[in-house]
Enzyme design. Structure first.
Site, short mmCIF file in Angstrom:
data_model
loop_
_atom_site.label_atom_id
_atom_site.label_comp_id
_atom_site.label_asym_id
_atom_site.label_seq_id
_atom_site.Cartn_x
_atom_site.Cartn_y
_atom_site.Cartn_z
CG PHE A 111 -0.18 0.35 2.47
CD1 PHE A 111 -0.23 1.79 2.89
CD2 PHE A 111 0.34 -0.44 3.50
CE1 PHE A 111 0.40 2.08 4.00
CE2 PHE A 111 0.77 -0.07 4.43
CZ PHE A 111 0.80 1.12 4.87
CE LYS A 112 4.81 1.19 4.81
NZ LYS A 112 4.38 -0.13 5.05
CG ASP A 113 4.03 0.75 -4.57
OD1 ASP A 113 5.06 1.41 -4.42
OD2 ASP A 113 3.60 -0.40 -4.82
CG MET A 116 7.35 6.27 -1.64
SD MET A 116 7.54 7.29 -0.44
CE MET A 116 7.62 5.96 0.83
#
Ligand code: PLP
Length: 465
Positions: A111-113, A116
Site C-alpha cells: 500500500f506504500k505505493d 510514495m
C-alpha cells in the site's frame, strides 16, 4: 492551509514546506492546523467516481497554493498510471459484512505505493520549480524503502538513502531496494532492527547542522504528504459501501500508525467511520496501550508480518495530539518520558478520546497462518501475513458489531512474503508477470554498523560524488 508540529515548538509551514521537511525541528510531526470538512453532499458526490477523481477531491483542500487543481490532477494521473489494476484499490467481499480493500497493485506490491508514487511526482514538480536539490533518507521495515526507491529512482535533484535492518526483510523486499541501478539510489543494510534504523534517521534530522548541509528530506510515514495520500482510499471504499448514508468500520494492520491515522483524518473530514480497528501482530504495544492506558516498550520479536515489527510507532504521536486537545506541550512531555524511561501513561481523558475512535486486537503467529489458510479455503483469496493479521482481528470485531460493514485493508501482495504464505497454505504465490525477473537482476547495497557518524560520512561522500 498551514501545518503545525505535534510538539508545539516548530515553525508553522505551508503544504510544500511540510512535505519537503518531513520531521519538524522540535522532533514532532506536522499536522494540519485545521482539518477541512467535506459536507454530506460532497461526500455523496464521490460515489462512482474513479480513484483519481476521489483523490483530487479529497486531497486538494489540504494542498493550498502548492499546486493548481489542473497541475495536481496531472500529478495524480501519473502517480497511479502504472498500477496493475484499473480500479487501483479494488474492494472484494470476504464474508457477509466483511470486505477486503486490495492496496497491493502498485509497482512494489504494497500500500506504500499509493503515497510514495504521488510524493515522487510532487517532489519532482516542486524541486523543478525551485531548482533545489534534496537528500531523502528513510528507515524501512521493508515496504517503505522499496516504494521510496521505486518512486525516486532516476529523478533529478534527489538522492535517496534507505536504511533497512540487515537480514530482517524478505528477499523480495530486499531485491526491490537493491536491484535498481540508478546512481541516485543507495540501499543501506544496517546491523540492528527497524527501530535502530528509525532512531538513526531521527538523529540525522535532529542534527540541524547536518540536516541543512545536505538538505535532508524525509519520506517515512512521518511525512504528512504520505498520510494525506492514504486518506483517499478510506473515502473510496467508504462511499462504495454506502457512506455518507451509512457508517463503515475499517481494520488496519498497524505498525507505525500512518495508515490508520489517515483513516482518522478521513473521519475528521466527515466520513462516517464507526470504528478504526488497530490490528497488531505479537508486537502488540498499541493493543496493550489501548487496554491498559500504558505505552511500554518490551522489545521487538520478529514475526511473519515483519512490516509491523515495530514498537516506537511514530504516527501514534499524531493520535496523541488529538487525544490531548492539540496540546503540543503535553505530547512533548509524553515523548520525553518514552525516551527517558521507555514508557508513558495516558490520562482517563486521553483514553476516552482514543477509545471513542479506535478499537484494537492482536493476532499471534499461529492465528496469522490460520487466517491465511481459512481465507484461501473459504474465498480463494490468498492473503499476505499482514493482511491476515487484519482479517483475524476484523472478524473478532465484526462478531461484536455485525450491523456495520467492515473493510480490512490488504496491505501487501502475498508474493512479497512467499515463504510465510507457502508454509500456511502449501501454495507458493508467484510475482505478477511485470516483475517476474526480480531474482535475476544484480543486487547493490552497503552494509553499515549502528553508528551515526559513519552514516553521515557515507552520505556526504555519496552526494559529493
Ligand atoms: C507499512 C506496512 C504496514 C504498517 O503500516 P503503518 O502505516 O506503518 O501502520 C502493514 N502492512 C504492510 C504490508 C506494510 O508495508
Amino acid at each position: 492551509m498551514s501545518y503545525i508540529s505535534t510538539r508545539g515548538a516548530a515553525p508553522e509551514l505551508d503544504f510544500e514546506a511540510t512535505m519537503l521537511t518531513g520531521l519538524a525541528r522540535d522532533g514532532g510531526l506536522y499536522v494540519p492546523r485545521a482539518v477541512p470538512v467535506m459536507t454530506h453532499d460532497q461526500i455523496a458526490a464521490l460515489a462512482g467516481k474513479s480513484y483519481e477523481d476521489v483523490a483530487l477531491a479529497v486531497m486538494h483542500p489540504f494542498i493550498g497554493e502548492a499546486f493548481s487543481q489542473t497541475a495536481f490532477r496531472e500529478l495524480i494521473a501519473r502517480a497511479y498510471a502504472d498500477f496493475g489494476h484499473p480500479a487501483r484499490a479494488p474492494l472484494k467481499q470476504l464474508a457477509p459484512g466483511h470486505f477486503l480493500l486490495e492496496l497491493f497493485h502498485g509497482p512494489t506490491l504494497a500500500f506504500k505505493d499509493f503515497a510514495m508514487q504521488l510524493i515522487g511526482q510532487m517532489f519532482q514538480a516542486a524541486l523543478a520549480r525551485s531548482g533545489q536539490r534534496v537528500t531523502i533518507v528513510g528507515a524501512t521495515s521493508g515496504d517503505t524503502g522499496s516504494a521510496a526507491i521505486e518512486a525516486f529512482r532516476g529523478l533529478a535533484n534527489v538522492d535517496v538513502f534507505i536504511l533497512f535492518p540487515h537480514g530482517r526483510v524478505s528477499d523480495v523486499q530486499r531485491r526491490q531496494m537493491t536491484t535498481p541501478s540508478e546512481a541516485n539510489v543507495h540501499a543501506l543494510a544496517v546491523d540492528g532492527d527497524f527501530d535502530t534504523c528509525q532512531a538513526l534517521v531521527k538523529a540525522m534530522f535532529n542534527d540541524h547542522a547536518f540536516r541543512d548541509e545536505v538538505a535532508l528530506a524525509g519520506v517515512n510515514s512521518i511525512n504528512w504528504a504520505r498520510v494525506l495520500a492514504q486518506v483517499v482510499y478510506f473515502f473510496f471504499a467508504g462511499v462504495a459501501l454506502g457512506a455518507p448514508h451509512r457508517k463503515v468500520s475499517f481494520t488496519v494492520p498497524t505498525g507505525n500508525f500512518g495508515d490508520i491515522f489517515a483513516g482518522f483524518i478521513a473521519r475528521e473530514m466527515g466520513l462516517p467511520i464507526a470504528r478504526l480497528v488497530i490490528a497488531t501482530n505479537r508486537n502488540d504495544i498499541l493493543h496493550r496501550c489501548m487496554e491498559t492506558a500504558t505505552y511500554e516498550r518490551q522489545g521487538v520479536a520478529p514475526t511473519i508480518s515483519p512490516s509491523m515489527d515495530i514498537e516506537v510507532s511514530s504516527n501514534f504521536e499524531r493520535a496523541l495530539f488529538w487525544a490531548h486537545g492539540q496540546d503540543g506541550a503535553a505530547v512533548a512531555a509524553l515523548m520525553g518520558e518514552l525516551a527517558q524511561g521507555g514508557a508513558f501513561h495516558l490520562s482517563e481523558n486521553a483514553m476516552a478520546h482514543l477509545r471513542g475512535v479506535y478499537a484494537s486486537g492482536r493476532c499471534d503467529e499461529a492465528q496469522t497462518a490460520a487466517a491465511i489458510a481459512a481465507t484461501l479455503a473459504e474465498t480463494g483469496e490468498l492473503l499476505c501475513p499482514h493482511s491476515a493479521v487484519g482479517v483475524h482481528v476484523a472478524e473478532t470485531h465484526l462478531a461484536r458489531d455485525p450491523a456495520t460493514p467492515m473493510v480490512t485493508l490488504a496491505t501487501a501482495h502475498p508474493a512479497k512474503f512467499p515463504d510465510a504464505v507457502e508454509a500456511a497454505t502449501g501454495q507458493r504465490p508467484g510475482l505478477p508477470p511485470r516483475m517476474a525477473d526480480l531474482f535475476d537482476r544484480p543486487e547493490r547495497m552497503t552494509r553499515l554498523p549502528d553508528d551515526l557518524a559513519t552514516l553521515q560520512a557515507l552520505i556526504r561522500e555519496r552526494i559529493a560524488a
